[in-house]
Every structure is written in C-alpha cells, then in structure tokens.
Design an enzyme around this catalytic site. Structure first.
Site, PDB file in Angstrom:
ATOM      1  N   ASN A  22       2.060  -5.084  -3.213  1.00  0.00           N
ATOM      2  CA  ASN A  22       0.683  -5.448  -2.870  1.00  0.00           C
ATOM      3  C   ASN A  22      -0.137  -4.192  -2.562  1.00  0.00           C
ATOM      4  O   ASN A  22       0.302  -3.334  -1.796  1.00  0.00           O
ATOM      5  CB  ASN A  22       0.747  -6.352  -1.616  1.00  0.00           C
ATOM      6  CG  ASN A  22      -0.583  -6.972  -1.253  1.00  0.00           C
ATOM      7  OD1 ASN A  22      -1.272  -7.533  -2.115  1.00  0.00           O
ATOM      8  ND2 ASN A  22      -0.958  -6.886   0.006  1.00  0.00           N
ATOM      9  N   GLU A  32       0.807  -1.227   0.000  1.00  0.00           N
ATOM     10  CA  GLU A  32       0.000   0.000   0.000  1.00  0.00           C
ATOM     11  C   GLU A  32       0.843   1.281   0.000  1.00  0.00           C
ATOM     12  O   GLU A  32       0.706   2.118   0.883  1.00  0.00           O
ATOM     13  CB  GLU A  32      -0.968  -0.025   1.192  1.00  0.00           C
ATOM     14  CG  GLU A  32      -1.961  -1.164   1.082  1.00  0.00           C
ATOM     15  CD  GLU A  32      -2.776  -1.402   2.353  1.00  0.00           C
ATOM     16  OE1 GLU A  32      -2.934  -0.483   3.158  1.00  0.00           O
ATOM     17  OE2 GLU A  32      -3.257  -2.543   2.532  1.00  0.00           O
ATOM     18  N   ASP A  82     -12.086 -10.346   0.063  1.00  0.00           N
ATOM     19  CA  ASP A  82     -13.331 -10.540   0.814  1.00  0.00           C
ATOM     20  C   ASP A  82     -14.397  -9.699   0.143  1.00  0.00           C
ATOM     21  O   ASP A  82     -14.101  -8.738  -0.571  1.00  0.00           O
ATOM     22  CB  ASP A  82     -13.218 -10.243   2.318  1.00  0.00           C
ATOM     23  CG  ASP A  82     -12.470  -8.982   2.656  1.00  0.00           C
ATOM     24  OD1 ASP A  82     -12.602  -7.997   1.921  1.00  0.00           O
ATOM     25  OD2 ASP A  82     -11.760  -8.965   3.678  1.00  0.00           O
ATOM     26  N   GLU A  97      -5.997 -10.735  -0.969  1.00  0.00           N
ATOM     27  CA  GLU A  97      -6.714 -10.480   0.298  1.00  0.00           C
ATOM     28  C   GLU A  97      -8.215 -10.400   0.069  1.00  0.00           C
ATOM     29  O   GLU A  97      -8.896  -9.526   0.619  1.00  0.00           O
ATOM     30  CB  GLU A  97      -6.236  -9.155   0.926  1.00  0.00           C
ATOM     31  CG  GLU A  97      -4.747  -9.062   1.145  1.00  0.00           C
ATOM     32  CD  GLU A  97      -4.326  -7.830   1.942  1.00  0.00           C
ATOM     33  OE1 GLU A  97      -5.182  -7.172   2.546  1.00  0.00           O
ATOM     34  OE2 GLU A  97      -3.114  -7.544   1.956  1.00  0.00           O
ATOM     35  N   HIS A 151     -10.338  -6.291  -1.581  1.00  0.00           N
ATOM     36  CA  HIS A 151     -11.334  -6.077  -0.515  1.00  0.00           C
ATOM     37  C   HIS A 151     -12.487  -5.313  -1.164  1.00  0.00           C
ATOM     38  O   HIS A 151     -12.363  -4.109  -1.436  1.00  0.00           O
ATOM     39  CB  HIS A 151     -10.743  -5.231   0.624  1.00  0.00           C
ATOM     40  CG  HIS A 151      -9.648  -5.911   1.374  1.00  0.00           C
ATOM     41  ND1 HIS A 151      -9.880  -6.946   2.251  1.00  0.00           N
ATOM     42  CD2 HIS A 151      -8.311  -5.711   1.388  1.00  0.00           C
ATOM     43  CE1 HIS A 151      -8.734  -7.351   2.777  1.00  0.00           C
ATOM     44  NE2 HIS A 151      -7.769  -6.611   2.268  1.00  0.00           N
TER      45      HIS A 151
HETATM   46  O1  9MR Z   1      -6.495  -8.363   8.884  1.00  0.00           O
HETATM   47  C1  9MR Z   1      -5.633  -7.428   9.487  1.00  0.00           C
HETATM   48  C2  9MR Z   1      -6.208  -7.000  10.817  1.00  0.00           C
HETATM   49  O2  9MR Z   1      -6.238  -8.087  11.711  1.00  0.00           O
HETATM   50  C3  9MR Z   1      -5.375  -5.857  11.396  1.00  0.00           C
HETATM   51  O3  9MR Z   1      -5.991  -5.369  12.570  1.00  0.00           O
HETATM   52  C4  9MR Z   1      -5.241  -4.748  10.356  1.00  0.00           C
HETATM   53  C5  9MR Z   1      -4.368  -3.608  10.857  1.00  0.00           C
HETATM   54  O4  9MR Z   1      -4.328  -2.576   9.934  1.00  0.00           O
HETATM   55  O5  9MR Z   1      -4.679  -5.264   9.164  1.00  0.00           O
HETATM   56  C6  9MR Z   1      -5.493  -6.215   8.571  1.00  0.00           C
HETATM   57  O6  9MR Z   1      -4.961  -6.649   7.334  1.00  0.00           O
HETATM   58  C7  9MR Z   1      -4.771  -5.659   6.322  1.00  0.00           C
HETATM   59  C8  9MR Z   1      -3.567  -6.087   5.507  1.00  0.00           C
HETATM   60  O7  9MR Z   1      -2.470  -6.299   6.327  1.00  0.00           O
HETATM   61  C9  9MR Z   1      -3.251  -5.082   4.408  1.00  0.00           C
HETATM   62  N1  9MR Z   1      -4.394  -4.812   3.598  1.00  0.00           N
HETATM   63  C10 9MR Z   1      -5.630  -4.468   4.303  1.00  0.00           C
HETATM   64  C11 9MR Z   1      -5.939  -5.554   5.357  1.00  0.00           C
HETATM   65  C12 9MR Z   1      -7.271  -5.279   6.028  1.00  0.00           C
HETATM   66  O8  9MR Z   1      -7.228  -4.083   6.727  1.00  0.00           O
END
Ligand code: 9MR
Length: 362
Positions: A213, A172, A281, A279, A249
């Site tokens: 990513n 990101e 969903d 990722e 997402h």
């Molecule tokens: O799924 C992850 C969640 O448990 C954490 O609290 C969060 C913190 O920012 O990150 C989530 O995963 C993210 C991923 O690492 C990067 N892309 C977005 C995902 C969803 O927020």
C-alpha cells in the site's frame, strides 16, 4: 482471475443486513449553500448500489470515534460495506509493550463489521510510522528484529484469521524516486523485510489477500514505477502478494489523471495483481464553496469509474466517513472537507456523484 473477496455466505449476510438496516441518521438535513435542501429525500445508501455490482465501498474507522458516537456508527454501517482499521491495528496501538498486545480496538471494529455485514481491511503490519518507543528505541540486532516482526505478524494476523479479508502488509516503503525508503525496518533487517512480511502474513492466514500500500503512486511516475518494480520482483520470486493499494490522498488541483490511473491499474493487472483504492480523500482547503464541492465530486466519480472499469479493481475505501473525524481535521484547525459526509454527517455532492456512477454501471 479475481480471488473471491468474501465467502458467499457472508455476501448473503451482507445483503440481508443492508435490507434490514433502516437509516437512523437525523433527517431531514439542515439547509446549506452546498448541500441538498431539507425537502430533498436522502439518497440511497452507497453500499446498496455497490453490493448490487459486487463492489466494496469502504471507510477507514477508528474505534476511538466509534465508541463515542453512535450517529457516526450508524452512518458507517448504513453507507459502507467494508471498513479499514484506521489506527487500531498499527504496530504501536496494537503492540504497546514487548510482551503485551492490545486488541480492544481491533476486536471491536471486527465485531462491528460482522454485526453490520461489512468486510474488513486490516491496516497495517509494517510501516515506518506509529511504531512504539520500545521497538524503535531498542538496540535490537537483525536476528532479534526478524524474530520480533515474525511474532508480531503471526499474532496479529493469526488472531483475525478468516475475519480480515485483506491486509495492507507493507505500507509506504518506496520514496518519490522509486527507491526503498530509508526506514526503521530497512535499516534493521535490510530489503528482505518486505518479502518476509508477506510470507509470514500468508502463513498466518492463507486465505487473506495481501497488499502493498502506498501514496502518490496512483499515476504513472517515478514512484509508481518503483512500486511496480518492487511488486514485480515479489511476484517473480513467488512471494504471496495479491494486490497493490493506491491510497489516493489528493486535492482539487493535484488529483491524478484518470487515464494514468487506469494505465497503472492495467499494468499491475498484467502481473496478476488486484488494485484497491485504499485511502481516498480529496482536500479542498479551508474555504468550502459549491464550486469546490462540485470539483471534488467529479474527482471521486472519475476514480470510481476507473476502478469499476478496470478488471482488477473492486474496492474503493475513503479515509474516513465524516469530516468531523477525518485525519485531515486532526492535522489542521480546518476540516479540509476531504471525505464524503460533512461535519454534521450530511452527504456532499460527491455522494450523489458516486451513486450516479454506480447507476451507470451494469
Ligand atoms: O488517519 C491516520 C491518523 O489518524 C494518524 O494520526 C496518522 C499517523 O501517521 O495516520 C493516518 O493514516 C495514514 C495511514 O495509516 C497511511 N497513509 C496515510 C494516512 C494519513 O496520514
């Protein structure tokens, strides 16, 4: 030409494991308005159909839940042939103090994957989020930050050399307009932090495939143009980058048009890059209805179809396995029902839809 994702021996181990693995989830599933009735036999594991096609179907997994819930572990091992480390290898969790690493979660996830014949995607080395206070709060000079990031990447990637097949090296880094995000790393090091991170990851594990990513860059838009421009610059400059992760997402109403995702994958393929859906969903909102579950199933199926039909996409990872532990339920009081199995581990129509799509593919 695709780089082999796993050595052949591990592929055989994977197949052997899936044959030996008996489903251990409670069956039959309780009745629901949305889900199969108790008289319907449980569907075959997703991974069995994926493996027959040389495909990787994955789930993000957190050690926190794996440690606490064996039914969850059984579900993950039964259905998926790949896991992504959801949180355990991010900078904050894995490197909580300047001179201390905590590999408990990462080691456990890699061991779990190996025991169950699954590949591993490592997530993520450089991000603006989940960084420890000692790092972001410190008055660090550019040279110190470069030294520190290099040491971090060497240590984390080096520990799992040969065991983590793919890494999300930078996560990101591009904003909605296609420019570099104003991040901690950009401010501290400048734009060079990106090529440097890839270079160091490659030095630490020359066989790992290395990904940029991002989210919201699946369709053709200003952001995906920015991602394309970035990875093209890296490729042109000889930087060891091998793929782009499309996070995916999405929700029922903003899912990207399949044709645009296909076009985006194709242009990345022309740069010699693989694409993984990393990722996925599909949020449905608070109220769960059969219509919404159907629409969700169609979106999952469409994206799998795009990936299967592209010649540079062989991996689709869902960001969680059950709504019980998905990041969406961390954030809201509702489950939001974004992943493939519900809070009671029952498959949703989306599972059936993915199986159907695999079956339609040679
Ligand atoms: O799924 C992850 C969640 O448990 C954490 O609290 C969060 C913190 O920012 O990150 C989530 O995963 C993210 C991923 O690492 C990067 N892309 C977005 C995902 C969803 O927020």
């Amino acid at each position: 030409m695709k780089k082999p994702f796993l050595p052949l021996a591990l592929l055989f181990a994977t197949l052997a494991c899936s044959i030996l693995q008996a489903p251990t989830l409670p069956t039959p599933f309780p009745t629901s308005t949305v889900l199969p009735s108790p008289t319907v036999a449980p569907p075959p594991p997703l991974r069995s159909l994926a493996e027959e096609r040389g495909f990787w179907i994955g789930s993000a997994v957190s050690y926190e839940y794996l440690r606490a819930d064996s039914i969850y572990g059984d579900l993950v091992a039964r259905e998926f042939n790949l896991l992504t480390t959801e949180n355990d290898l991010k900078f904050g969790p894995v490197h909580p103090e300047p001179d201390r690493y905590d590999f408990e979660g990462g080691d456990a996830l890699v061991a779990f994957a190996q025991a169950n014949g699954m590949a591993v995607r490592g997530h993520t080395l450089v991000w603006d989020s989940q960084n420890p206070d000692w790092l972001v709060g410190g008055n660090t000079t550019r040279d110190e930050l470069i030294r520190l990031l290099r040491e971090h990447i060497y240590t984390v990637v080096g520990r799992y050399r040969g065991q983590i097949a793919a890494w999300d090296v930078v996560n990101e880094a591009i904003d909605g307009d296609g420019n570099l995000h104003d991040t901690f790393w950009l401010r501290g090091i400048g734009p060079d932090y990106i090529p440097l991170a890839f270079q160091w990851a490659h030095e630490a594990d020359p066989d790992a495939i290395l990904f940029y990513n991002d989210q919201g860059a699946e369709r053709m838009n200003a952001k995906s143009d920015g991602v394309y421009a970035l990875v093209k610059r890296l490729r042109d400059g000889g930087i060891p980058i091998h793929g782009v992760g499309m996070q995916m997402h999405v929700d029922l109403y903003t899912a990207p048009p399949p044709g645009e995702v296909a076009a985006n994958m194709a242009r990345l393929g022309e740069l010699g890059l693989e694409v993984h859906i990393t990722e996925m969903d599909v949020r449905v909102g608070s109220e769960i209805t059969p219509e919404k579950m159907h629409r969700q199933a169609v979106i999952y199926q469409d994206m799998l179809k795009v990936c299967l039909e592209a010649n540079n996409c062989d991996t689709m990872v869902v960001w969680g396995a059950t709504d019980r532990y998905s990041w969406l339920s961390e954030r809201t009081s509702m489950q939001d029902a974004g992943v493939l199995f519900d809070i009671d581990y029952r498959p949703k129509p989306a599972v059936e839809a993915l199986l159907e799509r695999f079956e339609l593919t040679e």
